[in-house]
Design a protein around this motif. Structure first.
Motif, short mmCIF file in Angstrom:
data_model
loop_
_atom_site.label_atom_id
_atom_site.label_comp_id
_atom_site.label_asym_id
_atom_site.label_seq_id
_atom_site.Cartn_x
_atom_site.Cartn_y
_atom_site.Cartn_z
N TYR B 372 -16.16 26.67 11.06
CA TYR B 372 -14.84 27.12 11.70
C TYR B 372 -15.12 28.59 12.35
O TYR B 372 -14.32 28.85 13.30
CB TYR B 372 -13.62 27.22 10.48
CG TYR B 372 -12.78 26.07 10.53
CD1 TYR B 372 -12.03 25.44 11.27
CD2 TYR B 372 -13.19 25.22 9.33
CE1 TYR B 372 -11.42 24.10 11.33
CE2 TYR B 372 -12.46 24.12 8.98
CZ TYR B 372 -11.73 23.67 10.12
OH TYR B 372 -10.97 22.38 9.89
N MET B 375 -16.49 28.34 15.63
CA MET B 375 -15.37 27.82 16.46
C MET B 375 -14.66 28.99 16.80
O MET B 375 -14.12 29.02 18.04
CB MET B 375 -14.65 26.83 15.63
CG MET B 375 -13.40 26.35 16.46
SD MET B 375 -12.25 25.34 15.51
CE MET B 375 -11.35 26.86 14.92
N VAL B 407 -13.03 22.95 21.13
CA VAL B 407 -12.57 23.93 20.06
C VAL B 407 -11.14 24.05 20.02
O VAL B 407 -10.62 24.00 18.85
CB VAL B 407 -13.33 25.32 20.63
CG1 VAL B 407 -12.40 26.46 19.96
CG2 VAL B 407 -14.91 25.39 20.37
N LEU B 490 -16.87 19.52 15.94
CA LEU B 490 -17.63 20.56 15.92
C LEU B 490 -19.12 20.22 15.97
O LEU B 490 -19.98 20.82 16.39
CB LEU B 490 -17.37 21.39 14.86
CG LEU B 490 -16.12 22.04 14.78
CD1 LEU B 490 -15.91 23.01 13.52
CD2 LEU B 490 -15.89 22.97 16.14
#
Lengths: 154, 555
Positions: B372, B375, B407, B490
């Motif tokens: 994350y 990201m 994203v 991802l």
């Protein structure tokens, strides 16, 4: 990955490795720790059981349910939403119970206060805040004043 | 408010943590780059046997699709194995308390919950699960979900590493994550917990007569082994219904500090793994600084009230400070274990907990927290690029329109799978059916349930009251999407980075290793997350605060 053969080649690792991970994480590891615990830390591994006159009366870490005025009491209300079996109270809460215990048993306030002070737990170096374990305090009282606690020494 | 000595406590813990994580990160990089090690003598024979039996070609490198496919499918196989144990525990061995089988909907929910690293629990373990279920369903999935999380993060980092040809081999990564990382770390942690008073037995519960003559049952079992993986793996699912508030799972202030340390260890180490693995240690800076600045903001919010959470719901041996600190940590790393009742928490502490679960990267669950944060870094690079009118670049690679779309989709999954089921729960009457009120505190409880599920966190207000078909199926679906959708998206992003042309060392390039960039990163995360979720916080804990609530007991 585009052809069928390579997808099919995943079947065996997926299933066999799935089962092997169960054997490692779900059986080998907990059995290993059980072995280590029973061999080296039997007291802790079996629930920190506490004896009084050779009889197992509970776990050191679980509220023993004291209600009699001659004992210190834990404060587990049924609506607390937490563990509900916390055996610990703050020293201040213990002090507030001392006059009642003193009048029920004849043990002096100052003796009870020093028993509380001598058995504070919960701090190491600068971490934590002090508390006392109610079961521990009451077992000390029974052992040191057997004539007062004759009902509980059998 | 927080005292000076308490701030020092936290600072000292974090310093020790960061130093330890640095070395753990070094070790993790060696493990996943398959560098030779003195430990090979012990581990190689075991691992080679596993590869042989399961038919793994260790030299085969996987693209993102194959890697994601293998990770998802093996998790489903593992869920099926655990489901078999839950649904047949009555006739299987190691069931001294003679507990009956779990219902289909509780099984469905719980296997997803443990396999996705969520550990939301709609049951109380001590009164529901056999020893076999605790070990071979719960602890088993806690190991595999932790391993899977580390693997997919490592795979994503490989995509950003210069010269990578593929994302690695999932099966090899998975085996090594268990044998070389999780089992050894958990062994050390479990022995520590044993020595400090946590039980580990298979002999059944002990019935005793108390000092005053009442009958009491001491609920011991294989707890220490579970506590080790539940914290190290940022799983959070406890042996007991009260989780780490239950004294046998977390008996003293010492075990409490140790468990806080354990849950922060791997998420923090993975911040450093990123830089070490791509060969540019400075690039770990925005990830680590970003995560810990946000964590500091969460802590500051939680510690505003004075006094801090000293009422009901707090265990005496931990007190208000340790309970509040734990509540922030456990959501910052999406572990979800608790050492107090959430009902005893001030609305500000709950807002801090929500922030951890909304952001999921402070530093987040082990593995996915790093994913994350990468990201967010790319999103920030893109935003900065827009503002300065420059082509966005990260690590010398141009960020394309497709990257930003991936994203954005990964980012938007999270609010959608929180908001939609929360609305459905109220509109369908499912909230009212389990006694949740329609006011601010009730809304907080429902929002928390789905936020915790979506963030794969696991703490909740509802607990066993939510053991109904609606809540089990709804949270099961949310946990599944909350885990696998962002992982797949991802990994796709990482796959697109392989072979991408790099132009390095240009003076005009954005310096992502600078402290200024870390500040911009934190600011953009706050803006994105607050704008997305503020209306929901306003209806829940913020409204509750203005109505004068200091905890969640009562409406």
């Amino acid at each position: 990955m585009s052809d069928k053969k390579s997808w099919a080649s995943h079947l065996r690792p997926l299933i066999v490795l799935g089962i092997i991970s169960l054997l490692i994480g779900g059986l080998f590891f907990p059995f290993l720790i059980t072995g280590v615990g029973q061999a080296f830390f039997p007291h802790q591994a079996n629930g920190d059981l506490v004896q009084l006159n050779g009889r197992t009366v509970g776990s050191y870490y679980i509220d023993n349910g004291f209600t009699s005025p001659v004992f210190f009491h834990a404060r587990n209300e049924s609506t607390c939403g937490c563990s509900g079996v916390d055996p610990d109270i703050t020293p201040q809460q213990a002090y507030s119970q001392i006059p009642g215990i003193s009048s029920a048993t004849g043990i002096t306030n100052s003796t009870l206060t020093s028993i509380v002070n001598d058995n504070e737990e919960g701090t190491f170096w600068i971490f934590g805040s002090p508390y006392v374990n109610v079961l521990n305090l009451n077992l000390i009282l029974i052992r040191e004043y057997p004539s007062v606690y004759t009902n509980y020494t059998k | 408010m927080i005292s000076g000595i308490e701030i020092f406590d936290i600072a000292l813990l974090l310093v020790v943590l960061v130093i330890t994580s640095w070395y753990v990160a070094e070790y993790i990089v060696r493990v996943f780059e398959r560098r030779s090690s003195r430990l090979d003598k012990i581990f190689n024979p075991i691992e080679n046997l596993i590869y042989k039996v399961s038919g793994v070609d260790t030299n085969h490198g996987m693209g993102w699709k194959e890697y994601a496919f293998a990770a998802l499918l093996i998790n489903i196989v593992q869920m099926a194995l655990a489901a078999f144990i839950f649904m047949n525990q009555a006739i299987l061995p190691l069931n001294p308390q003679h507990f009956s089988d779990l219902s289909w909907h509780l099984t469905f929910m719980q296997v997803i919950s443990f396999a996705t690293n969520t550990n939301l629990q709609h049951y109380a373990g001590e009164a529901t699960l056999s020893y076999l279920s605790q070990m071979s369903a719960v602890q088993f999935l806690q190991f595999t979900s932790a391993g899977t999380g580390v693997c997919v993060a490592i795979a994503m980092v490989r995509g950003f590493k210069k010269g990578s040809k593929d994302l690695g081999n999932f099966y090899v990564d998975f085996v090594r994550s268990l044998t070389r990382v999780l089992i050894p770390l958990c062994f050390i942690a479990a022995v520590f917990m044993l020595a400090a008073g946590v039980p580990q037995t298979l002999s059944g519960y002990t019935t005793v007569t108390t000092v005053q003559g009442a009958t009491q049952t001491v609920l011991a079992g294989p707890v220490a082994s579970l506590v080790s993986i539940m914290q190290i793996g940022t799983n959070g699912g406890g042996y007991y219904g009260a989780n780490s508030a239950y004294p046998l799972e977390n008996p003293t202030a010492l075990t409490d500090v140790a468990q806080i340390f354990l849950m922060l260890l791997l998420p923090t180490a993975l911040c450093f793994v990123f830089g070490k693995m791509i060969g540019k240690e400075k690039e770990s800076r925005p990830i680590f600084i970003g995560a810990y600045l946000l964590f500091a903001i969460d802590l500051a919010i939680a510690f505003i009230p004075n006094p801090i959470n000293e009422g009901p719901g707090i265990e005496t041996r931990f007190g208000g400070f340790m309970s509040t600190f734990w509540t922030v940590v456990t959501t910052a790393v999406t572990t979800g274990s608790v050492n107090s009742s959430l009902y005893g928490m001030h609305p500000f502490a709950i807002i801090a907990a929500f922030m951890g679960m909304f952001i999921q990267a402070t530093p987040g669950g082990k593995g996915v927290g790093l994913m994350y944060m990468i990201m967010y870094v790319i999103l920030t690079v893109f935003i900065v690029g827009l503002m300065s009118g420059r082509t966005p670049e990260y690590l010398g690679m141009k960020i394309t329109g497709r990257d930003v779309k991936l994203v954005m989709v990964a980012f938007l999954v999270h609010p959608l799978i929180i908001i939609i089921p929360t609305l459905v729960a109220y509109a369908s009457g499912a909230a009212a059916a389990i006694g949740v009120t329609g006011d601010a505190n009730g809304f907080t409880q429902v929002l928390y349930e789905f936020t915790s599920a979506a963030a794969n966190n696991g703490s909740d207000f509802l607990g066993t009251t939510a053991n109904t078909p609606f809540w089990n199926v709804a949270t099961g679906i949310v946990m599944f999407l909350g885990r696998y959708a962002p992982i797949i998206i991802l990994l796709a992003l990482a796959g697109a980075m392989i072979d991408r042309k790099r132009i390095e060392g240009t003076a005009a390039a954005l310096k992502t290793e600078s402290f200024t960039f870390s500040l911009v990163l934190v600011a953009s995360i706050i803006v994105l997350v607050v704008l997305t979720f503020f209306p929901f916080l306003a209806l829940g804990p913020i409204l509750g605060f203005f109505q004068g609530h200091i905890n969640f007991f009562g409406p």
